[in-house]
Enzyme design. Structure first.
Site, short mmCIF file in Angstrom:
data_model
loop_
_atom_site.label_atom_id
_atom_site.label_comp_id
_atom_site.label_asym_id
_atom_site.label_seq_id
_atom_site.Cartn_x
_atom_site.Cartn_y
_atom_site.Cartn_z
N ARG A 260 13.58 4.24 12.25
CA ARG A 260 12.20 5.08 12.60
C ARG A 260 11.45 4.56 13.45
NH1 ARG A 260 9.63 4.68 6.69
NH2 ARG A 260 8.42 6.32 7.81
N ALA B 278 3.28 -0.94 4.90
CA ALA B 278 2.72 -0.90 6.00
C ALA B 278 2.26 -2.31 6.56
CB ALA B 278 1.53 0.04 6.40
N GLU C 160 13.01 -9.35 1.64
CA GLU C 160 12.12 -7.97 1.81
C GLU C 160 12.78 -7.28 1.40
OE1 GLU C 160 11.78 -8.43 6.29
OE2 GLU C 160 10.79 -6.38 6.40
N ASN D 162 8.06 -5.76 -1.03
CA ASN D 162 8.04 -4.51 -0.21
C ASN D 162 6.52 -4.38 0.44
OD1 ASN D 162 8.12 -2.24 1.42
ND2 ASN D 162 9.08 -1.03 0.05
N TYR E 177 11.26 8.54 1.04
CA TYR E 177 11.21 7.49 0.11
C TYR E 177 11.82 7.82 -1.28
CZ TYR E 177 7.88 5.71 3.45
OH TYR E 177 7.18 5.42 4.71
N HIS F 234 12.64 -2.61 1.82
CA HIS F 234 12.30 -1.39 2.20
C HIS F 234 13.17 -0.27 1.52
CE1 HIS F 234 9.42 -3.23 4.86
NE2 HIS F 234 10.51 -4.14 5.12
N ARG G 5 5.03 11.12 -2.39
CA ARG G 5 5.07 10.69 -0.89
C ARG G 5 6.08 10.90 -0.22
NH1 ARG G 5 4.78 4.62 1.32
NH2 ARG G 5 4.03 5.02 3.41
N PRO H 169 0.75 -1.30 -0.13
CA PRO H 169 0.11 0.09 0.20
C PRO H 169 0.79 1.12 -0.32
CG PRO H 169 -0.28 -1.09 1.98
CD PRO H 169 0.38 -2.03 1.11
N ASN H 170 0.35 2.23 -0.82
CA ASN H 170 0.89 3.74 -0.82
C ASN H 170 2.05 3.80 -1.61
OD1 ASN H 170 -1.26 4.76 0.66
ND2 ASN H 170 -0.36 3.82 2.59
C1 DQA Z 1 8.29 0.94 3.66
C2 DQA Z 1 8.51 1.14 5.13
C3 DQA Z 1 7.03 0.96 6.05
O1 DQA Z 1 7.14 1.16 7.16
C4 DQA Z 1 6.02 2.01 5.30
O2 DQA Z 1 4.81 1.72 5.75
C5 DQA Z 1 6.03 2.04 3.81
C6 DQA Z 1 7.29 1.87 3.09
C7 DQA Z 1 9.46 1.25 3.07
O3 DQA Z 1 9.73 0.95 1.76
O4 DQA Z 1 10.56 2.01 3.58
O5 DQA Z 1 4.97 2.33 3.35
O6 DQA Z 1 8.19 -0.35 3.43
#
Ligand code: DQA
Length: 148
Positions: free
Chosen positions: A107, A77, A98, A74, A22, A100, A17, A9-10
């Site tokens: 964080r 959240a 995984e 990835n 990011y 990020h 964003r 998501p997002n």
């Molecule tokens: C994320 C880190 C997560 O905590 C966050 O909710 C994201 C992006 C990252 O790529 O740094 O949406 O996965």
């Protein structure tokens, strides 16, 4: 070699964003860069991409991914909340990394918990868009190692 890249998501909002966290590159650009990068490594790699804002859709695509040689994920959240995504990865037994963009360990405390870490053989975190390339390289080597 078939590799699936899953984004949660997002991440469809990348570039707009929170760019300080990011980066300023869109998801489409990240995906295109990854295709170009993969071609510098080998020519027999088929990359597929999936992004969803919905947990169940991510579970569904993972369940259909048994025939892939590897997965880069990835979960955004859902990293910190989803036992369902972790269980789906556990069920298919495909090597998984995984990823990020941000360094989740630097964080908020709630981001330091990852349910998928246990089922992924590695985690790359904090290199912004390059996290995907580093994950790809590690996964590519891992798949080749397992084949030999
Ligand atoms: C994320 C880190 C997560 O905590 C966050 O909710 C994201 C992006 C990252 O790529 O740094 O949406 O996965």
């Amino acid at each position: 070699m078939k590799i699936l890249v899953i984004n949660g998501p997002n991440l469809n909002l990348l570039s707009q964003r929170e760019p300080k966290i990011y980066g300023t590159t869109s998801l489409e650009e990240i995906n295109n860069e990854l295709v170009d990068f993969s071609k510098t490594i080998a020519h027999d790699i088929e990359l597929s991409f999936f992004q969803s804002n919905h947990e169940g859709e991510i579970v569904d695509i993972i369940q259909k991914s048994k025939d892939y040689d590897g997965i880069i994920i990835n979960p955004a959240a859902y990293t910190h909340t989803s036992i369902a995504i972790a269980d789906a990865l556990r069920a298919i037994e495909v090597p998984c990394v995984e990823v990020h963009l941000s360094n989740i360990n630097q964080r908020e405390d709630y981001r330091k918990i990852s349910f998928v870490s246990e089922v992924c053989f590695a985690c790359i975190s904090g290199f912004k868009k390059d996290s995907y390339k580093l994950a790809f390289l590690g996964l590519y080597n891992k798949i080749n190692e397992q084949r030999n």
